[in-house]
Motif scaffolding. Structure first.
Motif, PDB file in Angstrom:
ATOM      1  N   TYR A  12       0.824  -1.196   0.000  1.00 24.51           N
ATOM      2  CA  TYR A  12       0.000   0.000   0.000  1.00 24.51           C
ATOM      3  C   TYR A  12       0.864   1.254   0.000  1.00 24.51           C
ATOM      4  O   TYR A  12       0.625   2.202  -0.762  1.00 24.51           O
ATOM      5  N   HIS A  38      -3.117   2.798  -3.441  1.00 25.25           N
ATOM      6  CA  HIS A  38      -4.432   2.626  -4.064  1.00 25.25           C
ATOM      7  C   HIS A  38      -4.393   2.347  -5.568  1.00 25.25           C
ATOM      8  O   HIS A  38      -5.212   2.866  -6.318  1.00 25.25           O
ATOM      9  N   THR A  91      -5.034  -1.786  -0.453  1.00 25.16           N
ATOM     10  CA  THR A  91      -5.314  -0.901   0.685  1.00 25.16           C
ATOM     11  C   THR A  91      -4.607  -1.430   1.932  1.00 25.16           C
ATOM     12  O   THR A  91      -3.972  -2.472   1.907  1.00 25.16           O
ATOM     13  N   ASN A  92      -4.793  -0.705   3.019  1.00 34.10           N
ATOM     14  CA  ASN A  92      -4.221  -1.167   4.295  1.00 34.10           C
ATOM     15  C   ASN A  92      -5.265  -1.177   5.403  1.00 34.10           C
ATOM     16  O   ASN A  92      -4.936  -1.106   6.585  1.00 34.10           O
TER      17      ASN A  92
END
Length: 997
Positions: A919, A924, A935-936
């Motif tokens: 990420y 993104h 994502t995270n």
């Protein structure tokens, strides 16, 4: 190779003994080089004295027969000629039991000197420490002495002194010889003068002492000065036996007395400091009783639980070698307020290992001195006859078994588990086997054949008992030594230290073996022993062949993998763009977040040097091993627990896809990626770079491609094949590792000697040195381009143990160079933790060099940098204590600098994991495999961390990782209430919560 094998068999065993003795005097007893060479020469002469005595007795027999035949042969020569003379002389020789080959007996003394001389010559020439060392009137032991000056001419004195003693020795010895027989002695002395005239003075000094010893020995023999010992040998033996009994009682008494807990008090408080709310200082231990004050004999085991209330912590440094022990103490109160108070502590003592080892040596001498009594006790007439009939077979089988055990079985067992770390495993095995054959077969059999039948009986019996003691040490007293690498460095050498339980168990097993052998020999069970020998021999051969087969299979795979490791761009494998975007990811294996935080507190200048970085302090990994690194490469789509419980993934494909996640996801943004040491590519210990074939935007390399350049530059060498240094060191250490496994447990720690292995002459390139050099010179492998987008991912082992990083945060080559700062030892409690801290700081310095390079070339603002580790370790620190100590293993490093980011380092306590890396790299963009945005936010629900059973790639299952327990943590990892631990039943895949630890 053939020459190496012959050298290993004939010369290296003697060189090995020479090196062991020299190291003992120079490194253990701390003698100077000159004094060490002096004592070395004396020891070698005393050890070889029995051989010279045998040679002398053979020569005496030769002379006696020649003198007996001389009148008859002179008579024949005066009367007969031609064939008749020859046939009559031959008849005379047959009558007197003389064979022509006996003439070689006269040269045996000279022949014995040759391997000793060659071994000493090679050892002294390889002894790099002699350079610039003076001794007495010699200015430099590595050069000719040049002691006599006549005008501009320098004359070496030592060669003439050596020759003088050699000629005097020959003169004394030749009094019983005819001039014709003594002439070779004088010729050889003059030849040595010519050959050695320009040799290093260290070698000349050694050989001069050797000649002096020979001169004195010949005087003693000629005038029979040894008679006083011969006449009184039984009295001397009785005295020694009584002495040994008294010594045994003394050792037992000291052991019992030392185990009593005693009081002491602390004095001389100094080195006051304040850190993290705690006052600390060092203090000297003063004793109420003076009897056990000296630590020359005793070491101190302090009781850290019995301390005054105001002291929070006390640290007793282990295995002190000084007479007065110093400890460190910490307190929440200002310790200076108590400096005039008798702070009482409690301690026990223990006998130091070297005392026990000296006792074992004296025990061995007791056995040798009483060989005849022991032999007569064991054998009667019938058993002796059977023993003598099978004596040769027993001796040969004993030598072959020990040679196989030390030469190939022990080594192949370790190599087969670490094939990927050895560049030439078969060369190493052949060398080790030939050395072992020389040590344990060739020379024992040679010595055996020299002596009389009576001595042959003693030698054979001694070898039989030694063999079974060796088997106890190898197969029963195995030891729990955990990780060892190809440099034969133990990750935790303290595990080599024997405790009382190990010593007692070892003694018990040896006594049982001795008792069993005595019973078998007394009951005429020689045939049974021989059959056991044959079984052991066959098992060792089959086991060794199995190991060699596995090595061959793995090595073939590795050769194929390494064929893909081709460099381009003259070694500049990384790319950075002046006008595009750059990403650089440093993966530092086992780097600890808490140590980086300590470094930022201790060295505030790092906060400025790591310009624009954010440190995620509340960060965790997904296990305590590198095996789950797919989470780092692939992010939250490649988590180990989720993959394992799903059960539908193939673990190799799963791991490979994680390696491709960043490069392929960035490809559509025109990024080209370079990966150095892509960990476990194709789920192979040595990365299988063939998986990257056909990908034009990905270049992958193993770190071996940068090894020689980096080390050459760091050491200031020019195009030297550094791998030869490593191979030579492996050769020297491999035989020592085999011997270590065969040694009694009390000797192993001393023999290892902090990875020095009693080596004095090898060129050392430590693990830490070449890992440090490769990370330090990352900038040397960068190719700067005008345009393009580039991603570079580097995996470095600099922060992994064994570390070889000193208190100045620089690598060292020799373990004896290690220095530990006392304040660091007080803070981190043990050497292992301190060295980890040093290695982490060393990696920081290397990356600072990289940052400065980027700034100098105007590449810093358009380069995103991520510094991350795959896991941490269970190391002493101030962040996790008591019931939270297990968390330190998972507190992996994670730091991040975005494009155009500047300013001092910021600490961010947001919950993070190493799976945030993709990420942070991509921000993104779409994962090429899942089709989802990278994502995270998955971690917000909490994450699962594996308690891995085994860390190897071959020890995982085809569709899951090898674990039965796992942790769950959410939000703040520093709060124990956020942690849970579970046990999983793989038959039902049901989990139950268990005790957290």
């Amino acid at each position: 190779m053939l020459f190496d094998v012959l050298y290993n068999i004939t010369i290296y065993p003697i060189e090995f003994i020479i090196e062991i003795l020299f190291y003992l005097f120079n490194n253990v007893f701390k003698s100077s080089y000159g004094v060490s060479l002096f004592f070395l020469s004396l020891c070698i002469n005393f050890l070889s004295l029995p051989l010279y005595n045998v040679a002398e007795s053979w020569q005496a027999k030769e002379r006696a027969i020649q003198d007996k035949m001389k009148p008859m042969i002179d008579n024949i020569k005066s009367v007969y000629k031609g064939d008749q003379r020859y046939l009559l002389i031959r008849a005379c020789q047959r009558i007197n039991g003389y064979k022509t080959i006996y003439a070689f007996r006269g040269t045996l003394g000279l022949l014995i000197q040759i391997p000793f001389f060659m071994a000493a010559y090679n050892f002294v020439h390889s002894l790099t420490g002699l350079s610039g060392v003076s001794f007495l009137f010699i200015k430099d032991l590595s050069k000719p002495d040049a002691l006599i000056h006549i005008g501009n001419i320098s004359i070496n004195l030592l060669p003439f002194l050596m020759t003088l003693f050699s000629l005097l020795s020959g003169f004394v010895y030749a009094k019983k010889l005819k001039f014709k027989e003594s002439l070779p002695l004088y010729i050889v002395s003059l030849i040595f003068l010519v050959l050695l005239y320009n040799s290093p003075s260290g070698l000349l000094f050694y050989w001069t002492i050797n000649c002096l010893f020979s001169f004195i020995k010949n005087i003693v023999i000629e005038y029979k000065l040894y008679n006083i010992f011969v006449v009184n040998k039984y009295k001397l033996l009785k005295v020694y036996n009584i002495f040994f009994i008294i010594l045994t009682l003394l050792i037992i008494s000291l052991s019992l007395l030392s185990n009593i807990e005693r009081k002491a008090y602390l004095t001389d408080l100094k080195n006051y400091s304040y850190f993290n709310g705690l006052y600390s200082c060092s203090a000297r231990v003063a004793y109420y009783s003076k009897i056990f004050k000296t630590s020359d004999i005793f070491g101190i085991k302090g009781n850290a639980n019995k301390i005054p209330d105001f002291i929070s912590e006390i640290v007793f440094p282990p295995y002190n070698t000084i007479n007065t022990i110093y400890v460190s103490i910490k307190s929440k109160d200002d310790i200076q307020n108590f400096k005039n108070t008798n702070i009482e502590i409690y301690y026990k003592l223990y006998l130091k290992n070297y005392i026990i080892n000296i006792y074992l040596l004296l025990l061995l001498l007791l056995i040798l001195f009483n060989s005849r009594k022991i032999f007569n006790f064991i054998f009667n007439d019938d058993s002796l006859k059977l023993f003598i009939e099978n004596r040769n077979r027993l001796m040969i089988l004993s030598g072959l078994i020990v040679s196989l055990l030390s030469g190939i079985f022990i080594l192949s067992s370790i190599v087969s588990s670490l094939v990927q770390e050895f560049s030439s495993p078969f060369y190493l095995i052949v060398n080790n086997l030939s050395i072992s054959f020389g040590m344990f077969f060739f020379y024992p059999i040679f010595i055996y054949l020299l002596f009389s039948d009576k001595v042959k009986n003693y030698i054979t019996l001694f070898y039989i008992f030694s063999l079974f003691v060796i088997f106890v040490n190898v197969f029963i007293m195995v030891g729990d030594y955990v990780n060892i690498n190809s440099n034969f460095s133990f990750e935790n050498a303290d595990l080599l230290i024997s405790n009382l339980k190990d010593i007692l168990l070892s003694i018990l097993c040896v006594l049982l073996c001795v008792f069993l052998l005595v019973v078998l020999l007394k009951k005429n069970k020689i045939k049974l022993i021989i059959n056991v020998y044959y079984i052991i021999f066959i098992v060792l051969v089959l086991s060794s062949l199995f190991n060699v087969f596995n090595i061959s299979k793995e090595y073939s795979k590795l050769k194929k993998l390494n064929s893909y490791n081709n460099l381009s761009n003259n070694g500049k494998i990384f790319n950075l763009s002046k006008n595009g975007n750059n990403i650089f990811v440093f993966i530092l294996d086992r780097a600890a977040s808490f140590y980086w935080q300590d470094a930022f507190e201790r060295f505030p200048e790092y906060k400025e040097k790591f310009d624009g970085f954010v440190v995620f302090t509340n960060n965790v990994s997904y296990s305590t091993t590198t095996i789950t690194i797919s989470s780092l490469y692939g992010g939250y789509d490649f988590l180990p627990y989720e993959m394992s419980t799903n059960g539908t993934y193939n673990i190799t494909n799963f791991h490979n896809n994680s390696l491709f996640t960043i490069p392929l996801s960035l490809e559509k943004y025109s990024y080209k990626t370079t990966m150095l040491e892509p960990t476990y590519a194709n789920f192979s210990w040595i990365p299988d770079l063939s998986i990257f074939d056909g990908y034009s935007n990905i270049n992958a390399y193993n770190e071996d491609s940068l090894f020689s350049y980096s080390v050459n530059k760091y050491l200031g060498l020019t195009n030297v094949n550094v791998e030869n240094f490593e191979l030579e060191e492996q050769k020297n250490k491999s035989i020592r590792f085999s011997i270590l496994r065969m040694l009694p447990v009390t000797l192993r720690y001393n023999f290892y000697d902090n990875n020095s292995w009693f080596l004095s002459s090898s060129v050392k390139v430590s693990f830490g040195l070449y890992k440090y050099a490769m990370l330090l010179y990352t900038k040397d492998f960068i190719n700067i381009k005008d345009t393009g987008n580039y991603c570079n991912i580097v995996h470095s082992m600099i922060t992994h143990s064994p570390l070889y990083i000193n208190s100045d945060f620089l690598p060292y080559k020799d373990p004896s160079e290690l220095t530990i700062n006392n304040e660091d030892l007080f803070k981190y409690k043990d050497n292992n933790s301190v060295e980890h801290f040093y290695a982490n700081v060393a990696s920081m310095n290397c990356i600072v060099e990289f940052i400065e390079y980027l700034k100098k070339n105007n590449l810093y603002d358009n380069t995103k940098i991520i510094i991350v580790s795959d896991h941490a370790d269970n190391l002493n620190n101030d962040k996790f204590k008591d019931d939270m100590s297990f968390v330190s293993k998972f507190n992996a490093l994670l730091m991040y600098k975005d494009f155009n980011s500047n300013g001092n380092v910021k600490l961010d306590g947001t919950f993070s994991t190493i799976a945030d890396v993709p990420y942070l790299v991509t921000k993104h963009i779409t994962n090429i495999f899942s089709g989802k945005l990278i994502t995270n936010d998955y971690k917000n629900k909490g994450i699962f961390i594996l308690d891995i059973n085994s860390a190897g790639t071959t020890e995982q299952y085809s569709n899951r990782y090898n674990f039965d327990r796992y942790y769950y943590v959410k939000d703040n990892i520093f709060d124990i209430n956020n942690w849970k631990k579970f046990q999983i039943d793989w038959n039902t895949k049901e989990s139950k919560e268990i005790e957290l630890k």
